[in-house]
Design a protein around this motif. Structure first.
Motif, PDB file in Angstrom:
ATOM      1  N   UNK A  24     -13.317   3.189 -23.495  1.00 18.64           N
ATOM      2  CA  UNK A  24     -12.567   2.085 -22.881  1.00 18.64           C
ATOM      3  C   UNK A  24     -12.129   2.500 -21.481  1.00 18.64           C
ATOM      4  N   UNK A  25     -11.573   3.719 -21.375  1.00 12.45           N
ATOM      5  CA  UNK A  25     -11.074   4.207 -20.091  1.00 12.45           C
ATOM      6  C   UNK A  25     -12.198   4.285 -19.056  1.00 12.45           C
ATOM      7  N   UNK A  26     -13.376   4.768 -19.522  1.00  8.28           N
ATOM      8  CA  UNK A  26     -14.515   4.894 -18.611  1.00  8.28           C
ATOM      9  C   UNK A  26     -14.953   3.517 -18.115  1.00  8.28           C
ATOM     10  N   UNK A  27     -14.994   2.558 -19.054  1.00 12.83           N
ATOM     11  CA  UNK A  27     -15.410   1.194 -18.701  1.00 12.83           C
ATOM     12  C   UNK A  27     -14.434   0.582 -17.701  1.00 12.83           C
ATOM     13  N   UNK A  29     -14.681  -0.592 -13.685  1.00  8.51           N
ATOM     14  CA  UNK A  29     -14.276  -1.910 -13.178  1.00  8.51           C
ATOM     15  C   UNK A  29     -13.216  -1.784 -12.087  1.00  8.51           C
ATOM     16  N   UNK A  30     -12.873  -0.530 -11.751  1.00  2.85           N
ATOM     17  CA  UNK A  30     -11.918  -0.294 -10.656  1.00  2.85           C
ATOM     18  C   UNK A  30     -10.469  -0.266 -11.108  1.00  2.85           C
ATOM     19  N   UNK A  33     -17.637  -4.337 -25.524  1.00  4.65           N
ATOM     20  CA  UNK A  33     -17.543  -4.054 -24.085  1.00  4.65           C
ATOM     21  C   UNK A  33     -17.259  -5.333 -23.302  1.00  4.65           C
ATOM     22  N   UNK A  34     -17.941  -6.433 -23.713  1.00  3.88           N
ATOM     23  CA  UNK A  34     -17.771  -7.697 -22.982  1.00  3.88           C
ATOM     24  C   UNK A  34     -16.323  -8.208 -23.098  1.00  3.88           C
TER      25      UNK A  34
END
Lengths: 232, 132
Positions: free
Chosen positions: A223-226, A230-231, B93-94
């Protein structure tokens, strides 16, 4: 099938009718009779096809009736019953979680009492009587903690009960699925596996192995990486 | 730090056990003012009438789900800047991307640890302080 329905292919009679009229004109009785039997054979075949079709329809109607009866029983009795069972599971898990948290909450002050007793003992100089008093206090508090830990263990027995209930509901879902698939295949001749995807805005609940589809994160690091991609 | 500890938290989750876990963890972190709500529809009027400094919300709830609550909060002029932490089992993820686009400040996936919750709250509060 409607009885007034005209034969699909009346031209199949044309050959034998033409042969009959030729035989009549020629006054050839033998040829007439053989053309008449050809005509009868075509007619018999058609009746046979009709009977076969009616039989198949009757069979599928009977089959559907059987499935309908099963579905009616499932819908009227078993499904509401399953809902009540699952509500009971919710209640059991909720109660067990609160019971466990109550017990853990009660252990905090007991541990704190030991800590405070030890501090008092150090501050007041460890006289024999104070030591004796502290020892009793420690035994009391530890006894309290130990018995609560035992109750925490006992509170986990909900898992056995809920497991049995959930397994019962699973077998009902299996039966319901089988009946619905049979019904669907009678209705349209192929299996109707169209499933409505829940809308995303509602949320889908936790990932269930073997059930959840699509791209799923494997944990907090993912989650953190994603989010950092996303900035955020 | 002592100013932060007086922050008012609103914890929104349909499960009373989860609300209790989060509330206890917040109390242990020194945040004593924690209010609870069981879905977005009950949370929103509380947010509008109260003076909350931090919102922690689940996603999947009956009534108004957490994503809708987040959108309503961002659309409300007085609440638009409220820090929102999503604490949820939603793991697609979405969905995480959608929550980020809707303006969530942090996303913690269930099951979570006390350390993760603390880390995300601290991170959100420090970036709020830097922006102020």
């Amino acid at each position: 099938m409607s009885m007034s329905e005209p034969p699909q292919d009346i031209h199949v009679y044309a050959d034998s009718l033409a042969a009959m009229s030729r035989a009549l004109a020629a006054r050839d009785e033998h040829a007439f009779r053989s053309a008449l039997s050809a005509f009868d054979a075509v007619r018999d075949a058609e009746v046979l096809t009709g009977v076969r079709r009616v039989t198949v329809e009757l069979q599928s109607a009977l089959q559907r009736f059987e499935i309908d009866a099963r579905l009616i029983d499932l819908a009227h009795h078993q499904v509401p019953d399953a809902r009540r069972r699952l509500e009971h599971v919710l209640r059991l898990t909720n109660d067990a979680a609160h019971r466990t948290m109550d017990l853990v909450d009660q252990c905090g002050p007991l541990a704190q009492r030991i800590e405070q007793g030890a501090e008092r003992l150090v501050a007041g100089g460890a006289s024999a009587s104070a030591l004796g008093q502290f020892r009793t206090q420690v035994a009391e508090c530890l006894g309290g903690i130990r018995s609560r830990l035992g109750d925490v263990r006992l509170a986990q027995s909900y898992q056995d009960l809920t497991g049995q209930i959930v397994r019962g509901v699973m077998s009902l879902v299996d039966e319901l699925e089988r009946a619905l698939i049979e019904l669907a295949s009678i209705v349209d001749g192929k299996d109707a596996a169209a499933r409505r995807e829940q809308t995303m805005g509602r949320g889908r609940g936790p990932v269930v192995p073997g059930v959840s589809h699509g791209e799923v994160v494997s944990g907090q690091q993912d989650v953190d990486a994603l989010l950092s991609d996303l900035g955020m | 730090m002592s100013v932060q500890r007086s922050l008012n938290f609103l914890v929104v989750d349909d499960y009373s056990t989860m609300r209790r876990i989060v509330k206890n963890l917040l109390n242990e972190l020194g945040y004593a003012n924690v209010t609870e709500a069981d879905d977005g529809a009950t949370a929103l009027p509380l947010l509008r009438s109260g003076s909350f400094d931090f919102l922690i919300t689940d996603w999947n709830m009956p009534g108004m789900p957490g994503l809708e609550l987040l959108k309503q909060v961002r659309a409300d002029e007085r609440l638009a800047k409220l820090p929102v932490l999503m604490l949820t089992a939603e793991a697609k993820r979405e969905q995480i991307v959608e929550a980020a686009q809707a303006g969530v400040n942090g996303y913690v996936i269930k099951p979570f640890t006390a350390a993760t919750l603390k880390e995300k709250i601290d991170k959100i509060l420090s970036s709020q302080a830097a922006a102020a």
